[in-house]
Design a protein around this motif. Structure first.
Motif, short mmCIF file in Angstrom:
data_model
loop_
_atom_site.label_atom_id
_atom_site.label_comp_id
_atom_site.label_asym_id
_atom_site.label_seq_id
_atom_site.Cartn_x
_atom_site.Cartn_y
_atom_site.Cartn_z
N LEU A 1 0.83 -1.21 0.00
CA LEU A 1 0.00 0.00 0.00
C LEU A 1 0.86 1.26 0.00
O LEU A 1 0.55 2.23 -0.70
N MET A 2 1.94 1.25 0.78
CA MET A 2 2.83 2.41 0.80
C MET A 2 3.46 2.65 -0.57
O MET A 2 3.60 3.80 -1.01
N THR A 3 3.82 1.57 -1.24
CA THR A 3 4.41 1.70 -2.57
C THR A 3 3.40 2.29 -3.55
O THR A 3 3.72 3.17 -4.36
N TRP A 4 2.18 1.82 -3.46
CA TRP A 4 1.11 2.32 -4.33
C TRP A 4 0.87 3.81 -4.07
O TRP A 4 0.74 4.62 -5.01
N ASN A 5 0.80 4.18 -2.80
CA ASN A 5 0.58 5.58 -2.44
C ASN A 5 1.75 6.45 -2.90
O ASN A 5 1.56 7.57 -3.39
N LEU A 6 2.97 5.93 -2.77
CA LEU A 6 4.13 6.68 -3.21
C LEU A 6 4.12 6.87 -4.73
O LEU A 6 4.53 7.92 -5.24
N ALA B 1 -3.35 10.06 14.57
CA ALA B 1 -3.59 8.67 14.16
C ALA B 1 -3.84 8.60 12.66
O ALA B 1 -3.34 7.68 11.98
N ARG B 2 -4.57 9.56 12.15
CA ARG B 2 -4.82 9.57 10.70
C ARG B 2 -3.52 9.82 9.94
O ARG B 2 -3.29 9.25 8.87
N GLY B 3 -2.68 10.67 10.50
CA GLY B 3 -1.39 10.92 9.86
C GLY B 3 -0.51 9.69 9.84
O GLY B 3 0.17 9.41 8.85
N VAL B 4 -0.51 8.94 10.93
CA VAL B 4 0.29 7.71 11.00
C VAL B 4 -0.16 6.72 9.93
O VAL B 4 0.66 6.01 9.33
N LEU B 5 -1.46 6.66 9.68
CA LEU B 5 -2.00 5.73 8.69
C LEU B 5 -1.94 6.30 7.26
O LEU B 5 -2.13 5.55 6.30
N SER B 6 -1.66 7.59 7.13
CA SER B 6 -1.72 8.22 5.80
C SER B 6 -0.73 7.62 4.79
O SER B 6 -1.07 7.59 3.60
N PRO B 7 0.47 7.16 5.18
CA PRO B 7 1.34 6.55 4.17
C PRO B 7 0.75 5.32 3.49
O PRO B 7 1.15 4.97 2.38
N LEU B 8 -0.22 4.66 4.16
CA LEU B 8 -0.86 3.51 3.53
C LEU B 8 -1.75 3.95 2.36
O LEU B 8 -2.04 3.14 1.47
N GLY B 9 -2.20 5.20 2.38
CA GLY B 9 -2.98 5.74 1.27
C GLY B 9 -4.32 5.05 1.05
O GLY B 9 -4.80 4.97 -0.09
N LEU B 10 -4.95 4.57 2.13
CA LEU B 10 -6.20 3.83 1.98
C LEU B 10 -7.27 4.68 1.28
O LEU B 10 -7.94 4.20 0.35
N ASP B 11 -7.45 5.92 1.74
CA ASP B 11 -8.48 6.78 1.13
C ASP B 11 -8.03 7.30 -0.23
O ASP B 11 -8.84 7.44 -1.15
N ARG B 12 -6.75 7.57 -0.40
CA ARG B 12 -6.25 8.09 -1.68
C ARG B 12 -6.32 7.02 -2.77
O ARG B 12 -6.72 7.28 -3.91
#
Length: 542
Positions: free
Chosen positions: A240-245, A409-420
């Motif tokens: 997920l982090m790779t996808w978001n990046l 908490a939302r910032g910590v999860l933001s690299p996963l890019g779930l909503d993006r």
């Protein structure tokens, strides 16, 4: 001849007796005094490979596979790998703590111009990879090695993207780059450690039991299951982090419409856009409307208002600058109060050669920044327009600890890019949406800006705004446009809107747009009201 035979026989007899004395514990007088055979004299002293078993030539029985002595820890190589893993874990934990702290207060030299959340995520992955390696160190497994290799490969891709794309390299700075590289190396080290233990386990089992053990106990199977599960979760997170990046890299094609200017001793950049004529038909200098966004970037809504007003001739020129962390502007070091953000704005405008005179148009929480700016540039500010502004007495609404924790908490999860990622796949969100539009609030940079705002709202920012009210030029014309929806919904909001009409001694108008929400410009009536008031204010002479 007979004498020789007799003497030889006696020697053999005495030699045999001596031999019996040497081999029989009851007949030995002194172990140190007995003669050594040539085989014993040539044998090396025992070491970690031979101390548990005598030489195999003596046909000594093997140990049981369940004997505690059958362990890979018998080998110094395995023990060294374990201690190195412990050292790496301690180093990673210290770095992880620094990254955790940097989300609230930026340590010197550890400023990321995007957000600290990606660096924190990479460090967290490295730390948990090492923890899993230590917890299940003595139980190597092929699934763990395969998953660790997959994680290392994906992290390597992350590292390449960060370094190859100029904007991501700029935003992550050396902190994010170093964290990604360290996470990659630790994933590779986990593979090396697991493979070393597997080799040591096989070596010791073959030496001590005669064959490599293929059985596992229930406890060992449980450990394999836990390690595989933990690494699988981390592998999904890295995907997920790779996808978001990759989305971040794609979004870099959206160039800023204005110019970027370095501020705060060239620590970060602020985006400034100015458009229109600086003088009228007679050559006289006109007032420039300086827009300040509210909870969202100026580009989300007020930019359209500014363009329409310029096209209709209601105003001749406008400017806006994105606050640190919003839209194209870099994030600033934390903490960041209203006065610090205003200093950055003032420096960026000065570098852009923009000196006013100004008509300030601000919305929501942005009105607090505009008021601080007005108090510091009293001579250049011709008028103030506030659109459903936030009052300093209501800053506890954005500065509560509960809200701050949720933002973190939302910032910590933001690299996963779930909503993006879901927005790009299922909601048609494009690069414009993610950079400054409907999905801009999902960016880790914007989330961090919100966290910074929340952390100092009840302290530094409240003090800044209270001070600005004291030194505000009382002759500055003021217009307040309020949301009818918010006023009917919240009596405290209505009271504070009325209080802001007394910010100076020159109240031009207080308009309440009946059906408009907090973002007043989202209704046609609200947009028309804002444009009419701007048209009036730019023609005033202070």
């Amino acid at each position: 001849m007979s004498k020789f035979w007799s003497q030889n026989k006696g020697d053999r007899h005495s030699g045999g007796a001596a031999s019996d004395r040497n081999t029989d514990p009851d007949l030995r007088d002194d172990d140190d005094a007995r003669p050594r055979t040539s085989h014993e004299a040539a044998a090396p002293p025992p070491n970690e490979h031979t101390r548990l078993l005598p030489n195999r030539l003596d046909s000594t029985p093997y140990l049981s596979p369940d004997d505690p002595a059958v362990s890979p820890y018998n080998l110094w190589t395995v023990r060294l790998v374990r201690w190195v893993t412990v050292i790496f874990t301690c180093i990673t934990f210290v770095w992880w703590m620094l990254m955790l702290v940097s989300a609230f207060i930026t340590p010197p030299g550890l400023h990321a111009r995007g957000s600290p959340f990606f660096a924190f995520s990479y460090t967290t992955l490295a730390f948990f990879t090492l923890v899993v390696a230590l917890l299940f160190f003595a139980v190597p497994s092929k699934p763990s090695r395969v998953l660790s290799i997959a994680i290392a490969v994906l992290l390597l891709v992350n590292m390449i993207i960060i370094l190859a794309v100029e904007k991501t390299r700029h935003e992550e700075a050396w902190v994010g780059v170093a964290s990604a590289i360290w996470a990659t190396l630790m994933a590779l080290w986990a593979v090396v450690a697991d493979r070393t233990v597997q080799w040591g386990k096989t070596e010791e089992e073959e030496r001590l039991t005669g064959r490599a053990e293929t059985r596992r106990t229930l406890l060992e199977w449980s450990e394999v299951l836990l390690s595989t599960t933990g690494l699988s979760i981390m592998a999904v997170a890295v995907v997920l982090m790779t996808w978001n990046l990759m989305l971040r890299a794609i979004d870099t094609r959206v160039a800023p419409p204005g110019q970027m200017y370095w501020v705060d001793e060239d620590t970060y950049q602020i985006h400034v856009l100015c458009k229109g004529n600086e003088t009228d038909a007679n050559g006289n200098r006109v007032s420039t409307v300086l827009f300040e966004g509210g909870e969202d970037p100026v580009e989300t809504g007020l930019w359209g208002v500014a363009e329409n007003a310029l096209k209709n001739g209601s105003i001749s020129r406008y400017c806006f600058a994105d606050r640190p962390g919003m839209a194209w502007s870099d994030a600033a070091p934390s903490p960041l109060s209203a006065s610090m953000a205003t200093d950055a704005l003032s420096e960026a405008l000065a570098r852009a050669g923009e000196n006013g005179p100004w008509v300030l148009a601000s919305a929501g929480v942005g009105s607090l920044y505009a008021r601080v700016f007005s108090s510091r540039h009293g001579k250049e500010v011709r008028a103030i327009l506030m659109i459903d502004p936030l009052h300093e007495d209501l800053l506890d609404r954005i500065g509560s600890s509960g809200r701050g924790f949720l933002i973190w908490a939302r910032g910590v999860l933001s690299p996963l890019g779930l909503d993006r990622i879901s927005g790009a796949l299922f909601r048609g969100r494009n690069s414009d949406d993610r950079t400054y539009g409907r999905a801009a609030y999902q960016s880790g940079k914007t989330i961090w800006a919100k966290l910074q705002e929340s952390l100092v709202a009840n302290s530094l920012t409240k003090r800044d705004v209270a001070s600005s009210r004291t030194i505000q030029d009382k002759n500055t014309p003021v217009v307040v446009i309020s949301s009818g929806v918010e006023i009917r919904r919240d009596s405290a909001w209505q009271e504070k809107q009325r209080d802001l009409t007394h910010l100076t001694d020159d109240l031009e108008d207080w308009d309440i747009v009946d059906k408009a929400p907090h973002e007043v410009w989202e209704t046609l009536e609200g947009r028309d009201q804002i444009e009419q008031r701007l048209k009036k204010l730019v023609r005033l002479q202070k």
